[in-house]
Design a protein around this motif. Structure first.
Motif, PDB file in Angstrom:
ATOM      1  N   GLN A 152       2.466  54.499  52.567  1.00 31.74           N
ATOM      2  CA  GLN A 152       2.032  54.482  53.959  1.00 31.74           C
ATOM      3  C   GLN A 152       0.554  54.837  54.079  1.00 31.74           C
ATOM      4  O   GLN A 152      -0.166  54.280  54.919  1.00 31.74           O
ATOM      5  CB  GLN A 152       2.863  55.472  54.772  1.00 31.74           C
ATOM      6  N   ASN A 155      -1.524  51.826  53.267  1.00 27.62           N
ATOM      7  CA  ASN A 155      -1.556  50.908  54.406  1.00 27.62           C
ATOM      8  C   ASN A 155      -2.544  51.388  55.465  1.00 27.62           C
ATOM      9  O   ASN A 155      -3.233  50.572  56.103  1.00 27.62           O
ATOM     10  CB  ASN A 155      -0.162  50.778  55.022  1.00 27.62           C
ATOM     11  N   THR A 158      -6.099  50.342  54.459  1.00 27.77           N
ATOM     12  CA  THR A 158      -6.446  48.954  54.779  1.00 27.77           C
ATOM     13  C   THR A 158      -6.750  48.807  56.265  1.00 27.77           C
ATOM     14  O   THR A 158      -7.648  48.045  56.645  1.00 27.77           O
ATOM     15  CB  THR A 158      -5.319  47.991  54.379  1.00 27.77           C
ATOM     16  N   SER A 213      -3.222  46.428  49.468  1.00 23.75           N
ATOM     17  CA  SER A 213      -1.897  46.175  50.030  1.00 23.75           C
ATOM     18  C   SER A 213      -0.872  45.898  48.934  1.00 23.75           C
ATOM     19  O   SER A 213       0.253  46.403  48.977  1.00 23.75           O
ATOM     20  CB  SER A 213      -1.965  44.990  50.993  1.00 23.75           C
ATOM     21  N   SER A 216       0.187  49.035  47.183  1.00 21.50           N
ATOM     22  CA  SER A 216       1.170  49.772  47.977  1.00 21.50           C
ATOM     23  C   SER A 216       2.570  49.215  47.758  1.00 21.50           C
ATOM     24  O   SER A 216       3.533  49.972  47.565  1.00 21.50           O
ATOM     25  CB  SER A 216       0.793  49.700  49.456  1.00 21.50           C
TER      26      SER A 216
END
Length: 229
Positions: A152, A155, A158, A213, A216
């Motif tokens: 998380q 994210n 980004t 991304s 992740s």
């Protein structure tokens, strides 16, 4: 005409200017992310404290940051706060300050959620075997919370990188602003340049954010397989 627009990207030092603008974007993003991680970890732990006053103040800060658009915060800091205090704040410093305030709140809430998601019986078991609160957090709570937090948090990183595009509106010459300057310089001689320029900017944001991304997703899949195995 389309070819001429594409060629504009590589005329003179246009491409070099775009890369320098990308460097400014990455710099603002990197500093903001690092500050957000450090202060977000602290803020997240504070949010778990069982104290009504602390809970109220931390929730107030979090909701204020979430409700207030980042662009408005940028304007308040860069145009309002600097004049009110009579100081000269650079656009880059203002951007880092605003994104760090925003990122700290968001990261703190992620940390709080990760810590509070640990089952209560694990806290009780740690106390039963005689672990101090410091030992409990170090050996039991934080390692599990870190696994839940990291995807998380990546994210969020980004999102912060993409949101830095707003700094063009306070005069910071980052990648978006540089692209707009190039377009403006050739708008009469190469009207199709805007199409190619914004396509290039889209691609640059993609190559910066996509690996993050994917990393992740890789962590999520790896840890899920580890748990299920």
């Amino acid at each position: 005409m389309g070819d001429l627009g594409l060629q504009v990207l590589f005329q003179g030092n246009n491409f070099l200017r775009i890369m320098e603008g990308l460097g400014v974007t990455i710099y603002i993003s990197l500093v903001s992310v690092l500050l957000s991680i450090v202060f977000g970890l602290i803020f997240g732990v504070i949010m778990t404290v069982e104290n009504p006053a602390i809970k109220f103040l931390s929730r107030l800060y979090l909701e204020f940051v979430r409700i207030m658009p980042q662009l408005v915060l940028l304007f308040i800091v860069y145009f309002g706060l600097a004049r009110f205090l009579g100081i000269n704040l650079s656009g880059a410093f203002s951007a880092i300050l605003v994104f760090s305030i925003w990122g700290t709140a968001e990261m703190g809430d992620l940390v709080r959620g990760a810590i509070t998601s640990i089952p209560r019986h694990q806290y009780e078991s740690a106390k039963a075997i005689g672990l101090t609160k410091k030992q409990m957090y170090r050996h039991i709570v934080l390692p599990q919370a870190f696994r839940r937090l990291l995807p998380q948090a990546i994210n969020l990183v980004t999102r912060m990188i993409k949101t830095t595009s707003l700094v063009a509106l306070i005069g910071v010459v980052e990648v978006i602003k540089t692209g707009q300057q190039v377009i403006e310089n050739v708008r009469l001689t190469a009207p199709m340049a805007s199409l190619w320029m914004y396509a290039l900017l889209l691609f640059l944001y993609f190559i910066v954010c996509y690996p993050i991304s994917q990393f992740s997703k890789y962590l999520e899949n790896t840890w899920k397989d580890g748990i299920s195995g």
